[in-house]
Design an enzyme around this catalytic site. Sequence first.
Site, PDB file in Angstrom:
ATOM      1  N   GLU A   1     -24.083  16.420  27.999  1.00 58.77           N
ATOM      2  CA  GLU A   1     -24.509  17.579  28.600  1.00 58.77           C
ATOM      3  C   GLU A   1     -25.594  17.785  28.930  1.00 58.77           C
ATOM      4  O   GLU A   1     -26.497  17.583  27.946  1.00 58.77           O
ATOM      5  CB  GLU A   1     -24.795  18.959  28.071  1.00 58.77           C
ATOM      6  CG  GLU A   1     -22.437  19.138  27.828  1.00 58.77           C
ATOM      7  CD  GLU A   1     -22.197  19.955  26.387  1.00 58.77           C
ATOM      8  OE1 GLU A   1     -23.334  21.275  27.323  1.00 58.77           O
ATOM      9  OE2 GLU A   1     -21.453  20.201  25.759  1.00 58.77           O
TER      10      GLU A   1
ATOM     11  N   GLU B   1     -21.962  21.373  19.637  1.00 59.53           N
ATOM     12  CA  GLU B   1     -22.864  22.768  19.738  1.00 59.53           C
ATOM     13  C   GLU B   1     -22.908  23.360  18.383  1.00 59.53           C
ATOM     14  O   GLU B   1     -22.986  24.562  18.314  1.00 59.53           O
ATOM     15  CB  GLU B   1     -23.344  22.981  20.968  1.00 59.53           C
ATOM     16  CG  GLU B   1     -23.592  22.270  21.952  1.00 59.53           C
ATOM     17  CD  GLU B   1     -24.264  22.865  22.565  1.00 59.53           C
ATOM     18  OE1 GLU B   1     -23.887  24.469  23.044  1.00 59.53           O
ATOM     19  OE2 GLU B   1     -24.931  22.664  23.744  1.00 59.53           O
TER      20      GLU B   1
HETATM   21  C1  GAL Z   1     -23.917  24.163  26.480  1.00 61.26           C
HETATM   22  C2  GAL Z   1     -21.864  23.691  25.953  1.00 61.26           C
HETATM   23  C3  GAL Z   1     -20.781  23.874  27.097  1.00 61.26           C
HETATM   24  C4  GAL Z   1     -21.601  24.915  28.448  1.00 61.26           C
HETATM   25  C5  GAL Z   1     -23.458  24.439  28.473  1.00 61.26           C
HETATM   26  C6  GAL Z   1     -23.440  25.419  29.508  1.00 61.26           C
HETATM   27  O1  GAL Z   1     -24.190  25.135  25.430  1.00 61.26           O
HETATM   28  O2  GAL Z   1     -22.172  23.263  24.781  1.00 61.26           O
HETATM   29  O3  GAL Z   1     -19.912  24.307  26.622  1.00 61.26           O
HETATM   30  O4  GAL Z   1     -21.195  26.401  27.722  1.00 61.26           O
HETATM   31  O5  GAL Z   1     -23.942  24.756  27.124  1.00 61.26           O
HETATM   32  O6  GAL Z   1     -25.032  25.542  29.843  1.00 61.26           O
END
Ligand code: GAL
Length: 670
Positions: free
Chosen positions: A313, A156
Site C-alpha cells: 500500500e 497491518e
Molecule cells: C493503512 C490500512 C488501509 C488504509 C490505509 C489508509 O493503514 O492498511 O486499510 O486504512 O492505511 O492510508
Amino acid sequence: MSPRLDEVTARLGGIAYGGDYNPEQWPEEIWAEDIALMREAGVNLVTVGVFSWGLLQPAPGRFEFGWLDRVLDRLHEGGIAVDLATATASPPPWFTTRHPEAALVDVTGARRSHGARQAYCPSSAAFREATVDMAGAMVERYADHPAVVLWHVSNEYANHNWHCYCDASAEAFRHWLEARYGTIDALNAAWGTAFWSQHYGDWREVLPPRAVSYHSFANPTQQLDWWRFSSGEHVRLYRAEHEVIAARATQPVTTNFMSFWKPLDYWDFADAVDLVSNDDYLIVDDRDPAERTAMAADLMRSLASGEPWLLMEHSTSAVNWQPRNRAKAPGELRRTSLQHLARGADGALFFQWRASRAGAEKFHSALVPHAGTDSRVWHEVVDFGADLRKLGAVTGSRVDRPRVAIVHGWESWWAGELDSHPSQDFSPFAQLRRWYGALWGRSVGVDFARPGASLDGYDLVVVPGQYLVDDAAARVITEFVAGGGTVVITWFSGIVDEHDHVRLGGYPGAFAELLGVRIEEFAPLLAGQSVGLSDGSTATLWSEHGRTTTATAVLTYADGPTAGSPALTVHGHGSGHAWYVGTELSDERFGRLVDDLLTAAGVEPVVAGLPRGVEAVRRVGGDGAWLFLVNHTGDEVSVAADGTEVFTGRQVDGALALPAGGAAVVHSTR
Ligand code: GAL
C-alpha cells in the site's frame, strides 16, 4: 522467511500494479466498470476482502460467499490476479458482542468498544479461534480459485491494538514469562525486583505494566518484556492463520508491515511470512518525506534478506489521517512508487482502487478518485501503469549489495525509549534517522542489520543509539572490526544487557574495550544548551565525563563541566577501526565525520556528485543492470549514465538530463 514473491510476479508476468479493491462498498453494476478501468490502467493485482469479515460471515457459523465468488470470477475473466485477504483484520460487531472479554483494554483498564477497526485483544483465545475459522473457510473455498496468487492474512497487525492490558493478556504474559525465565526467582533477578519492594513470590502476582501510581515509573524490565511479549502475540496470531492456509493452499502467504513500526519486531515477523510486504505513506510534516520513504524501503529489503519484496500500500495522492493532508503534486505518485521499486520492490500497490463514498476514509485518495476518470490522478495512474509494463524485466533482480549497514534492533528501541533515563532527548530512532539521512543524501546504499546477524561483506557499520546490546550482538560488532571493518558507535549505545541492567565498570559497557574509552558519568545537556568542542564546533543534547584508555581523541569538550573529556574518538582494533561519537555533533561537523568515515572505509556512492534529493540505486540481475534515478529537487540534474532509458527508449551516452521532479531507469548489460 522463504522469499516467494517470484511465484507471484511469474504469474503476473511482470511488476505487480494495483491496490486494495473493496467492491463490497459498491453496487454490483460498478464492478464491470472497475475491471474495464483496471485493464485500462494496467492493473494486474488487487487485494480483496481485507475488511469483509462482517459481510462474509454475517452471523456466527453463517457464511455468505456468493458476492465474493462473483467478484473473483469476474476479476479472473478480466485477467486481474488477486491477493486474497482472510478478512480477519476487523471482527464484526456480533463477535465483540458475543465475546466482550475479547475487546481491547487500555493501560488504565478501560475497555474499548467496537465501531472502528481492530477492536480486539491480540491474546484473546476466542478471537484467535474465530480468525482461524474464518481463514479456514476462506482457504477451503478459494485455495483453487485461479485468480488467487497470494494470501493476505489480516491487515497491518498492531496498527490500533498494539498492547492489550486485559486479564487474558495478563495470563498469557505470565505463561510467556514462565517459559522465558523458568522460575520466579529468575524473573525477580531479571526484573531487578529487589528495587522498590517489587519482589514476586508467585506468578499470579505478576501483571502487565498497567497504569501505576502518579508520577512514578513501572519496572523497566517488566515494560521491556511487555513490548517483547506483545510483539510476539501479534506474530503468534498471524502464524495461526498462516498455518491453516499453508496446509491447504499452494500460494504464498503474507501480511502487510508498516515500515518502522515500533510495536512489532519485524525481524521476528519476517521469519513468519512467505514474502515481505509493506505499507508506506508519505508523512507530509516530515523534515524530508522522500528520505523517510527510501529508509522504509531499505528496511523492507533488509527484512527480506536482500530479496525482492512487495509494496502492498501507498497512496496516489492525499491520505485522510494526518492533521493536514497534502495532495501529491503532479509526478509525485510516480516518484514515490519508483523509490520503492528502486530499492527492491517488485510491485507498487495502493490503498485503494476506488475512493469510498462513506466511512472514515472517504477523503483518502485512490486510483479512481471521486472525480472519476476525468482527473489528473487517474491520468497519472494510467501513464504509470504503462511505464511499469516497460520495466517488467526488473522483477527478480536485486539491489546491488550496499557496503554500509546500520544496526537496528527493536528491543533496543523499546528499552532505549523507556522513561526514567538520563535525558528524554535520547531517541534511537532519531539517531538512526540522522545517519540514514546523511548516507541517503550522499547516494550511498544502506542495509539495515539485525543485531547479532553477520556483518560480513560490509565495509562500514553504524551502531546508532543501540542502548541495549546483548553479548552475542556486541561480539559480532567487535569481530567485524577485528576483521578489518570500520564501525561507528554513537552515544548511549551498549549501556545495558538484554535485561536492561547496566553494564558496569565504565560506559559504554558493551563497547568500552573495543572503543578504547571509559566514560564515568553522563552529562546530558539541557534544552537549548550547547557545548564547545576542541575544533571550534559545537554540540548539543549530550556530553560525558570520561577519558580515552587506548583510543585517540579526535575531539574533546572545550568548555563546560566536561572540558577535556573525549567527544569523538577512534581506536584501532585488529585490522579495523572503531569510532565513538559521544555527543550530538553540529550538522556541519557531523557531515564531515560522515565523509571521513566513508573515505576511510572506501565506500563509494552509487553515482558520484549528485545533489541531495536525487536518488540513484542500481538493481542487478541476470546480465542486466538497472540504474534507477529519482529527482526530488526542483532543478534538472545531469547524471553520469550509459545504456538505454527504459521509459523513453532513448540511448544514454555518458550523461542523462534528469528533469526537476523526474525519474528515469537506465538499463545496461553487465
Ligand atoms: C493503512 C490500512 C488501509 C488504509 C490505509 C489508509 O493503514 O492498511 O486499510 O486504512 O492505511 O492510508
